[in-house]
Design a protein around this motif. Structure first.
Motif, short mmCIF file in Angstrom:
data_model
loop_
_atom_site.label_atom_id
_atom_site.label_comp_id
_atom_site.label_asym_id
_atom_site.label_seq_id
_atom_site.Cartn_x
_atom_site.Cartn_y
_atom_site.Cartn_z
N MET A 1 0.84 -1.18 0.00
CA MET A 1 0.00 0.00 0.00
C MET A 1 0.89 1.25 0.00
SD MET A 1 -3.18 0.98 2.48
CE MET A 1 -4.14 -0.37 1.85
N LYS A 2 0.62 2.16 -0.90
CA LYS A 2 1.40 3.40 -1.02
C LYS A 2 0.82 4.46 -0.09
CE LYS A 2 4.24 1.94 -4.11
NZ LYS A 2 5.65 1.85 -3.87
N ARG A 3 1.73 5.17 0.59
CA ARG A 3 1.33 6.22 1.54
C ARG A 3 1.34 7.58 0.84
NH1 ARG A 3 4.92 3.04 3.42
NH2 ARG A 3 6.58 4.56 3.24
N VAL A 4 0.25 8.32 1.01
CA VAL A 4 0.10 9.62 0.37
C VAL A 4 -0.33 10.65 1.42
CG1 VAL A 4 -1.15 10.94 -1.40
CG2 VAL A 4 -0.58 8.53 -1.81
N VAL A 5 0.35 11.78 1.44
CA VAL A 5 -0.08 12.91 2.27
C VAL A 5 -0.81 13.88 1.34
CG1 VAL A 5 0.69 14.93 3.59
CG2 VAL A 5 1.73 12.70 4.00
N VAL A 6 -2.03 14.27 1.76
CA VAL A 6 -2.84 15.23 1.02
C VAL A 6 -2.95 16.50 1.85
CG1 VAL A 6 -5.09 15.70 -0.02
CG2 VAL A 6 -4.17 13.37 -0.07
N VAL A 7 -2.59 17.63 1.25
CA VAL A 7 -2.67 18.92 1.93
C VAL A 7 -3.73 19.76 1.22
CG1 VAL A 7 -1.42 20.95 2.72
CG2 VAL A 7 -0.19 18.78 2.41
N ASP A 8 -4.85 19.99 1.90
CA ASP A 8 -5.94 20.76 1.33
C ASP A 8 -6.80 21.27 2.47
OD1 ASP A 8 -8.43 21.56 -0.01
OD2 ASP A 8 -7.63 20.50 -1.75
N ALA A 9 -7.16 22.55 2.44
CA ALA A 9 -7.96 23.15 3.51
C ALA A 9 -9.41 22.66 3.50
CB ALA A 9 -7.93 24.68 3.38
N ASP A 10 -9.87 22.12 2.40
CA ASP A 10 -11.26 21.66 2.26
C ASP A 10 -11.37 20.22 2.78
OD1 ASP A 10 -13.76 20.76 1.45
OD2 ASP A 10 -13.61 21.66 -0.55
N THR A 11 -11.82 20.07 4.03
CA THR A 11 -11.88 18.74 4.63
C THR A 11 -12.92 17.84 3.96
OG1 THR A 11 -13.33 19.58 6.38
CG2 THR A 11 -10.97 19.45 6.88
N ASP A 12 -13.99 18.43 3.42
CA ASP A 12 -14.95 17.61 2.68
C ASP A 12 -14.29 16.99 1.45
OD1 ASP A 12 -17.02 18.14 4.46
OD2 ASP A 12 -17.79 19.83 3.28
N PHE A 13 -13.48 17.79 0.76
CA PHE A 13 -12.75 17.30 -0.41
C PHE A 13 -11.78 16.19 0.00
CE2 PHE A 13 -8.81 17.41 -2.86
CZ PHE A 13 -9.28 17.04 -4.11
N PRO A 34 -1.04 23.32 6.69
CA PRO A 34 0.29 22.94 6.22
C PRO A 34 1.43 23.33 7.16
CG PRO A 34 -0.44 24.88 5.06
CD PRO A 34 -1.59 24.43 5.92
N GLU A 35 1.12 23.98 8.26
CA GLU A 35 2.16 24.47 9.16
C GLU A 35 3.10 23.36 9.63
OE1 GLU A 35 2.30 26.39 13.56
OE2 GLU A 35 0.94 27.34 12.13
N ASN A 36 2.56 22.17 9.86
CA ASN A 36 3.38 21.07 10.36
C ASN A 36 3.63 20.00 9.28
OD1 ASN A 36 0.82 20.07 10.25
ND2 ASN A 36 0.87 19.10 12.26
N ILE A 37 3.70 20.41 8.02
CA ILE A 37 3.84 19.47 6.92
C ILE A 37 5.09 18.59 7.07
CG2 ILE A 37 4.93 21.21 5.43
CD1 ILE A 37 2.75 18.28 4.20
N PHE A 38 6.19 19.16 7.52
CA PHE A 38 7.41 18.34 7.61
C PHE A 38 7.35 17.35 8.76
CE2 PHE A 38 8.88 21.57 4.69
CZ PHE A 38 9.54 20.79 3.77
N GLU A 39 6.63 17.67 9.83
CA GLU A 39 6.40 16.70 10.91
C GLU A 39 5.54 15.55 10.39
OE1 GLU A 39 4.75 18.52 14.42
OE2 GLU A 39 6.10 20.22 14.23
N ALA A 42 7.65 13.42 8.12
CA ALA A 42 8.60 12.61 8.89
C ALA A 42 7.90 11.44 9.58
CB ALA A 42 9.30 13.48 9.94
N ARG A 43 6.71 11.66 10.09
CA ARG A 43 5.96 10.59 10.79
C ARG A 43 5.38 9.56 9.83
NH1 ARG A 43 3.37 14.62 14.18
NH2 ARG A 43 1.77 14.51 12.61
N ASN A 44 4.95 10.00 8.66
CA ASN A 44 4.21 9.11 7.75
C ASN A 44 5.05 8.56 6.61
OD1 ASN A 44 1.17 9.27 8.59
ND2 ASN A 44 2.00 11.32 8.84
N ASP A 45 6.22 9.13 6.37
CA ASP A 45 7.12 8.67 5.30
C ASP A 45 6.34 8.41 4.00
OD1 ASP A 45 9.52 7.92 4.12
OD2 ASP A 45 9.28 5.82 4.74
#
Length: 127
Positions: A1-13, A34-39, A42-45
């Motif tokens: 399973m591939k891990r993906v981080v999604v950054v979007d202010a629209d939580t419904d989306f 997005p303030e803690n994007i690098f954390e 780092a946690r989710n790789d």
């Protein structure tokens, strides 16, 4: 399973996208701030990052540039999303690997995601 981080202010989306992509064997970690994007990275790789261009506090271009400029994260493919039509000309400026205009077909997005997951080291853009 591939891990993906999604950054979007629209939580419904992001909730809808998370549900749709889970059917394609993607594990999604969605964040609206997005303030803690690098954390989060780092946690989710993550294997890939999807970032919206327009965010509440900043823009996805800055985030993409930071990801691509950091030696720890520069190999992670970044796909920018937006309903902003000028994205067609802006995405490379930020070092993104690709872009998708909203609204998009999930299968088209998955094809782009899979392409970059297979080929991230074969194609690079200067930033």
């Amino acid at each position: 399973m591939k891990r993906v981080v999604v950054v979007d202010a629209d939580t419904d989306f992001t909730n809808g996208l998370k549900q749709e992509l889970s059917g394609y064997d993607f594990e999604i970690k969605a964040i609206s701030d997005p303030e803690n994007i690098f954390e989060v990275i780092a946690r989710n790789d993550p294997d890939l990052v999807l970032v919206n261009y327009i965010l509440n506090d900043g823009n996805g271009g800055t985030i993409s540039h930071q990801i691509k400029s950091d030696p720890q994260t520069h190999d992670i493919p970044v796909i920018m999303m937006s309903d902003y039509s000028d994205l067609r000309t802006l995405w490379k400026k930020f070092g993104c690997n690709d872009y998708v205009l909203k609204p998009f077909n999930t299968r088209d997005l998955v094809e782009k995601m899979n392409f970059w997951l297979r080929n991230v080291n074969r194609f690079t853009f200067s930033h």
